[in-house]
Write a protein that holds these residues in place. Structure first.
Motif, PDB file in Angstrom:
ATOM      1  N   ALA A  47       1.198   9.563   5.454  1.00 51.54           N
ATOM      2  CA  ALA A  47       0.652  10.205   4.253  1.00 51.54           C
ATOM      3  C   ALA A  47      -0.810  10.598   4.465  1.00 51.54           C
ATOM      4  CB  ALA A  47       0.775   9.261   3.054  1.00 51.54           C
ATOM      5  N   LEU A  48      -1.594   9.718   5.078  1.00 51.31           N
ATOM      6  CA  LEU A  48      -3.007  10.017   5.319  1.00 51.31           C
ATOM      7  C   LEU A  48      -3.152  11.157   6.325  1.00 51.31           C
ATOM      8  CD1 LEU A  48      -4.464   6.385   5.493  1.00 51.31           C
ATOM      9  CD2 LEU A  48      -4.579   7.980   3.565  1.00 51.31           C
ATOM     10  N   THR A  49      -2.318  11.146   7.347  1.00 48.55           N
ATOM     11  CA  THR A  49      -2.359  12.208   8.358  1.00 48.55           C
ATOM     12  C   THR A  49      -1.981  13.550   7.741  1.00 48.55           C
ATOM     13  OG1 THR A  49      -1.853  10.636  10.121  1.00 48.55           O
ATOM     14  CG2 THR A  49      -1.446  12.969  10.580  1.00 48.55           C
ATOM     15  N   ALA A  50      -0.899  13.551   6.963  1.00 45.17           N
ATOM     16  CA  ALA A  50      -0.429  14.794   6.348  1.00 45.17           C
ATOM     17  C   ALA A  50      -1.468  15.378   5.389  1.00 45.17           C
ATOM     18  CB  ALA A  50       0.882  14.550   5.607  1.00 45.17           C
ATOM     19  N   ASP A  92       4.138   5.130  -8.529  1.00 40.39           N
ATOM     20  CA  ASP A  92       2.672   5.044  -8.558  1.00 40.39           C
ATOM     21  C   ASP A  92       2.147   4.285  -7.334  1.00 40.39           C
ATOM     22  OD1 ASP A  92       3.575   2.539  -9.194  1.00 40.39           O
ATOM     23  OD2 ASP A  92       2.364   2.305 -11.012  1.00 40.39           O
ATOM     24  N   SER A  93       2.854   4.365  -6.212  1.00 37.12           N
ATOM     25  CA  SER A  93       2.415   3.687  -4.990  1.00 37.12           C
ATOM     26  C   SER A  93       1.017   4.163  -4.593  1.00 37.12           C
ATOM     27  CB  SER A  93       3.392   3.971  -3.850  1.00 37.12           C
ATOM     28  OG  SER A  93       2.896   3.444  -2.630  1.00 37.12           O
ATOM     29  N   PRO A  94       0.153   3.244  -4.131  1.00 35.98           N
ATOM     30  CA  PRO A  94      -1.222   3.628  -3.789  1.00 35.98           C
ATOM     31  C   PRO A  94      -1.320   4.774  -2.785  1.00 35.98           C
ATOM     32  CG  PRO A  94      -1.029   1.245  -3.863  1.00 35.98           C
ATOM     33  CD  PRO A  94       0.363   1.777  -4.027  1.00 35.98           C
ATOM     34  N   HIS A  95      -0.398   4.846  -1.822  1.00 34.85           N
ATOM     35  CA  HIS A  95      -0.516   5.869  -0.770  1.00 34.85           C
ATOM     36  C   HIS A  95      -0.392   7.291  -1.320  1.00 34.85           C
ATOM     37  CE1 HIS A  95       3.893   6.124  -0.944  1.00 34.85           C
ATOM     38  NE2 HIS A  95       3.816   7.199  -0.175  1.00 34.85           N
ATOM     39  N   LEU A  96       0.160   7.426  -2.512  1.00 32.00           N
ATOM     40  CA  LEU A  96       0.337   8.760  -3.088  1.00 32.00           C
ATOM     41  C   LEU A  96      -0.999   9.390  -3.510  1.00 32.00           C
ATOM     42  CD1 LEU A  96       3.546   8.029  -5.189  1.00 32.00           C
ATOM     43  CD2 LEU A  96       3.384   9.178  -2.967  1.00 32.00           C
ATOM     44  N   LEU A 120       0.816  -1.221   0.000  1.00 29.08           N
ATOM     45  CA  LEU A 120       0.000   0.000   0.000  1.00 29.08           C
ATOM     46  C   LEU A 120       0.844   1.264   0.000  1.00 29.08           C
ATOM     47  CD1 LEU A 120      -2.803  -0.924   2.581  1.00 29.08           C
ATOM     48  CD2 LEU A 120      -2.897  -1.063   0.087  1.00 29.08           C
ATOM     49  N   ALA A 121       2.111   1.144   0.430  1.00 22.00           N
ATOM     50  CA  ALA A 121       2.966   2.327   0.536  1.00 22.00           C
ATOM     51  C   ALA A 121       4.406   1.940   0.224  1.00 22.00           C
ATOM     52  CB  ALA A 121       2.864   2.940   1.925  1.00 22.00           C
ATOM     53  N   THR A 122       4.727   1.925  -1.056  1.00 25.62           N
ATOM     54  CA  THR A 122       6.065   1.538  -1.506  1.00 25.62           C
ATOM     55  C   THR A 122       6.808   2.780  -2.001  1.00 25.62           C
ATOM     56  OG1 THR A 122       5.464   1.161  -3.818  1.00 25.62           O
ATOM     57  CG2 THR A 122       5.040  -0.640  -2.270  1.00 25.62           C
ATOM     58  N   MET A 174       3.224  -6.093   3.709  1.00 26.91           N
ATOM     59  CA  MET A 174       2.874  -4.817   4.349  1.00 26.91           C
ATOM     60  C   MET A 174       3.621  -4.711   5.669  1.00 26.91           C
ATOM     61  SD  MET A 174       1.122  -2.146   3.596  1.00 26.91           S
ATOM     62  CE  MET A 174       0.743  -0.613   4.477  1.00 26.91           C
ATOM     63  N   PRO A 175       4.950  -4.535   5.613  1.00 23.29           N
ATOM     64  CA  PRO A 175       5.755  -4.472   6.837  1.00 23.29           C
ATOM     65  C   PRO A 175       5.523  -3.170   7.594  1.00 23.29           C
ATOM     66  CG  PRO A 175       7.110  -4.024   4.915  1.00 23.29           C
ATOM     67  CD  PRO A 175       5.758  -4.413   4.398  1.00 23.29           C
ATOM     68  N   PRO A 176       5.992  -3.091   8.841  1.00 19.02           N
ATOM     69  CA  PRO A 176       5.752  -1.899   9.662  1.00 19.02           C
ATOM     70  C   PRO A 176       6.193  -0.588   9.006  1.00 19.02           C
ATOM     71  CG  PRO A 176       6.578  -3.667  11.035  1.00 19.02           C
ATOM     72  CD  PRO A 176       6.645  -4.169   9.627  1.00 19.02           C
ATOM     73  N   GLU A 177       7.279  -0.627   8.241  1.00 13.85           N
ATOM     74  CA  GLU A 177       7.714   0.630   7.612  1.00 13.85           C
ATOM     75  C   GLU A 177       6.702   1.135   6.585  1.00 13.85           C
ATOM     76  OE1 GLU A 177      10.447  -2.730   5.958  1.00 13.85           O
ATOM     77  OE2 GLU A 177       9.504  -2.171   7.865  1.00 13.85           O
ATOM     78  N   GLN A 178       6.051   0.203   5.871  1.00 11.96           N
ATOM     79  CA  GLN A 178       4.992   0.624   4.938  1.00 11.96           C
ATOM     80  C   GLN A 178       3.772   1.134   5.705  1.00 11.96           C
ATOM     81  OE1 GLN A 178       3.750  -1.365   1.394  1.00 11.96           O
ATOM     82  NE2 GLN A 178       5.654  -2.540   1.223  1.00 11.96           N
ATOM     83  N   MET A 179       3.448   0.475   6.804  1.00  9.76           N
ATOM     84  CA  MET A 179       2.325   0.944   7.622  1.00  9.76           C
ATOM     85  C   MET A 179       2.546   2.392   8.055  1.00  9.76           C
ATOM     86  SD  MET A 179       1.543  -2.319  10.091  1.00  9.76           S
ATOM     87  CE  MET A 179       1.453  -3.998   9.463  1.00  9.76           C
ATOM     88  N   LYS A 180       3.783   2.712   8.450  1.00 12.22           N
ATOM     89  CA  LYS A 180       4.091   4.072   8.911  1.00 12.22           C
ATOM     90  C   LYS A 180       3.999   5.080   7.764  1.00 12.22           C
ATOM     91  CE  LYS A 180       7.406   6.834  11.545  1.00 12.22           C
ATOM     92  NZ  LYS A 180       7.126   8.045  10.751  1.00 12.22           N
ATOM     93  N   ILE A 181       4.497   4.708   6.591  1.00  7.95           N
ATOM     94  CA  ILE A 181       4.426   5.613   5.432  1.00  7.95           C
ATOM     95  C   ILE A 181       2.966   5.918   5.097  1.00  7.95           C
ATOM     96  CG2 ILE A 181       4.880   5.826   2.951  1.00  7.95           C
ATOM     97  CD1 ILE A 181       7.406   4.082   3.441  1.00  7.95           C
TER      98      ILE A 181
END
Length: 251
Positions: free
Chosen positions: A203-206, A168-172, A162-164, A192-199
């Motif tokens: 991104a959603l918070t920002a 064209d990563s989905p989180h963008l 979800l956040a690579t 979906m490792p913890p680092e992707q969860m954080k990204i």
């Protein structure tokens, strides 16, 4: 819970016809729409039963075959109980088909699904909600960003990649999203490792997106899917509770 009526439908897209499963409360009236994005195994009895359960809570649910370019359902010859560890050749069939569904193609199709729902007398006027599983969680996130005026809420469960760092990563898509989002991550999920969860969270918070991301303890990628080896009953039932709560708030 109300009685439901399910039927096979064909949804025209810009690249041919997508077969789909449509299910709605048995009264035949318009109900809030939910677009259900399948996992990589595709439309099968278990996913239809999930759509039925959503419909019994008062929604009109469309479950499209997102791999329609490769044929009508069933696209793959799957056992009744899916255990890729025991049948590794399953992924050899599925992986190339997954890769062929590029973000551009997927979002072109998503527009067709949303238009079809907007035109259906069984779907209430206004925006719809999305829910997606595994790769379907990626599709839900992308669709919320691509069609913000049509999506009021979106949920994703055991989504991967979800956040690579891909361009064209989905989180963008976060900056375009107006819907409320929910993600239920599996805590045992290499995709979906913890680092992707954080990204994703950052991104959603920002972007100021209303959202909640939670990690389901002891859950594997695929925990909602009762016909697979990844199923976890506790996680699956928790997913139903949060999903129905999200829909109730939305509609």
């Amino acid at each position: 819970m109300t009685s439901v009526q399910g039927t096979a439908v064909d949804v025209p897209t810009e690249d041919g016809v997508a077969d789909a499963y449509l299910v709605h409360p048995g009264d035949g009236g318009p109900h809030p729409g939910v677009l259900l994005f399948m996992d990589a195994f595709g439309i099968r009895p278990h996913l239809r039963s999930m759509a039925d359960r959503l419909a019994s809570a008062g929604y009109t649910v469309l479950l499209p075959n997102v791999f329609h370019r490769h044929g009508r359902t069933p696209v793959f010859d799957l056992p009744e109980f899916i255990d890729p560890a025991a049948r590794p050749e399953i992924w050899q069939q599925i992986s190339p088909v997954m890769r062929s569904l590029t973000p551009d193609l997927a979002m072109r199709d998503a527009g067709a699904y949303l238009r079809w729902m907007a035109d259906s007398p069984l779907v209430a006027d206004g925006p719809v909600a999305l829910t997606g599983y595994c790769m379907g969680a990626r599709l839900a996130l992308r669709t919320a960003g691509a069609y913000p005026d049509r999506v009021a809420a979106a949920a994703g469960f055991h989504g991967g990649q979800l956040a690579t760092d891909a361009p064209d990563s989905p989180h963008l898509a976060a900056g375009n999203i107006t819907a409320e989002l929910y993600f239920g991550h599996a805590d045992d999920d290499p995709s979906m490792p913890p680092e992707q969860m954080k990204i994703l969270e950052d991104a959603l918070t920002a972007a100021g997106v209303r959202h909640r991301c939670e990690v389901y303890p002891g859950a594997r990628h695929g925990y909602t899917q009762a016909d697979t080896a990844a199923y976890q009953k506790e996680g699956a039932e928790r997913h139903w509770a949060v999903l129905l709560d999200l829909l109730e708030r939305t509609f």
